[in-house]
Enzyme design. Structure first.
Site, mmCIF file in Angstrom:
data_model
loop_
_atom_site.group_PDB
_atom_site.id
_atom_site.type_symbol
_atom_site.label_atom_id
_atom_site.label_comp_id
_atom_site.label_asym_id
_atom_site.label_seq_id
_atom_site.Cartn_x
_atom_site.Cartn_y
_atom_site.Cartn_z
ATOM 1 N N LYS A 105 -7.741 54.623 3.971
ATOM 2 C CA LYS A 105 -6.387 54.929 4.429
ATOM 3 C C LYS A 105 -6.300 56.447 4.547
ATOM 4 O O LYS A 105 -6.041 57.151 3.572
ATOM 5 C CB LYS A 105 -5.349 54.383 3.451
ATOM 6 C CG LYS A 105 -5.255 52.861 3.418
ATOM 7 C CD LYS A 105 -4.218 52.421 2.405
ATOM 8 C CE LYS A 105 -3.922 50.926 2.524
ATOM 9 N NZ LYS A 105 -5.101 50.070 2.297
ATOM 10 N N LYS A 137 -3.029 38.742 3.903
ATOM 11 C CA LYS A 137 -2.901 39.034 2.477
ATOM 12 C C LYS A 137 -3.002 37.742 1.664
ATOM 13 O O LYS A 137 -2.316 36.755 1.954
ATOM 14 C CB LYS A 137 -1.548 39.698 2.190
ATOM 15 C CG LYS A 137 -1.316 41.017 2.909
ATOM 16 C CD LYS A 137 -2.075 42.155 2.268
ATOM 17 C CE LYS A 137 -1.709 43.494 2.883
ATOM 18 N NZ LYS A 137 -2.430 44.618 2.260
#
Length: 300
Positions: free
Chosen positions: A243, A138
């Site tokens: 997702k 990230k």
């Protein structure tokens, strides 16, 4: 046939908060559903909403489920409105689960999610020891200069056989995205840069995708399958991060894959093992060629 429906709420804390450009995420909340058929067989599904990515909220999902306290039919499951994508996934997965075989994850190629910042410099070894060859880091969480410095250190630590995915969670400016892509092009170890800019800056991401050699992936822009189809129709031919737990109907995703040639990365929504199994079954069915973004066990 009408299936008897039961629901159970859950909330699981992370071992440590997951920090992204959206802030800190400390607890995963969701709903486990079960469907029981006339013979007493039971199959499970999971509603794991992420409203920031375009799904319904947990309260909206709970209210939706309450309509079917007396049972739900297959027809009703297939007619769940698209404004409930997490419910669509959960109910369709539970229905398919009556005949689905369990996925053995031992031989799957998974991408290991690293903590943001300098903690990744130590914790990448946990994933490496588990056999991971792909890592996800990230960015857009700390200052640009700090992250660029840590990234160069991380590159020196990672074995030559590995590759890394950079996930900005829509947290970069255009200038920052260009800096990251310049470095990524130079190092040759970045599989892709994920969602560098906010969804409303889609035209700029289209431009970036043609300017640099490092591929870009959409995530927040394609939280639901309807959003994915819209981005495709508007010219996106790069990578789509899906997702499954919040994207919507598995049947609809299969239709899109049959209609378009989509470069998909299947990714975790930090669901439990129930949603994870359903997502992996879908990924295997659709034959994704990229490492699956489900190397997240160490976060729970």
């Amino acid at each position: 046939m009408k299936y008897q429906l039961a629901i159970t709420n859950y909330n699981y804390p992370f071992r440590q908060p997951l920090k992204t450009s959206h802030g800190e995420w400390k607890i995963r909340e969701g709903i486990i559903i079960s469907l029981k058929d006339a013979e007493g067989n039971i199959s499970y599904g999971e509603i794991a909403p992420l409203p920031n990515f375009g799904s319904e909220t947990l309260k909206q999902a709970q209210k939706f489920c309450s309509q079917y306290s007396q049972g739900i039919t297959e027809t009703e499951i297939n007619q769940i409105p698209e404004q409930f994508p997490a419910c669509q996934f959960a109910f369709e997965s539970a229905l398919a689960g009556f005949s689905a075989a369990k996925i053995n994850e031992d031989h799957l190629q998974l991408s290991c999610l690293l903590p943001p910042g300098k903690d990744a410099l130590k914790q990448w070894q946990i994933g490496w020891e588990k056999g991971h060859q792909t890592f996800k880091w990230k960015i857009g969480v700390f200052s640009l200069q700090e992250e660029l410095s840590w990234f160069e250190q991380l590159l020196n630590l990672l074995p030559d056989s590995t590759q890394i995915r950079l996930d900005a969670n829509a947290g970069l400016t255009l200038a920052e995205a260009k800096q990251w892509l310049t470095l990524a092009d130079a190092c040759g170890k970045v599989e892709f840069l994920e969602q560098p800019l906010p969804p409303q800056q889609f035209p700029m991401m289209l431009e970036l995708a043609t300017t640099f050699s490092t591929p870009l992936a959409l995530d927040e822009s394609v939280g639901t399958l309807r959003q994915l189809e819209t981005c495709y129709e508007n010219g996106w031919r790069g990578i789509f991060v899906v997702k499954c737990a919040i994207a919507g109907s598995p049947r609809y995703l299969q239709q899109l894959c049959e209609q378009y040639f989509l470069d998909l990365v299947f990714s975790s929504a930090m669901e439990t093992s129930i949603g994870r199994q359903a997502a992996l079954q879908l990924a295997m069915k659709l034959s994704s060629r990229r490492a699956l973004g489900f190397g997240v066990d160490h976060w729970f």
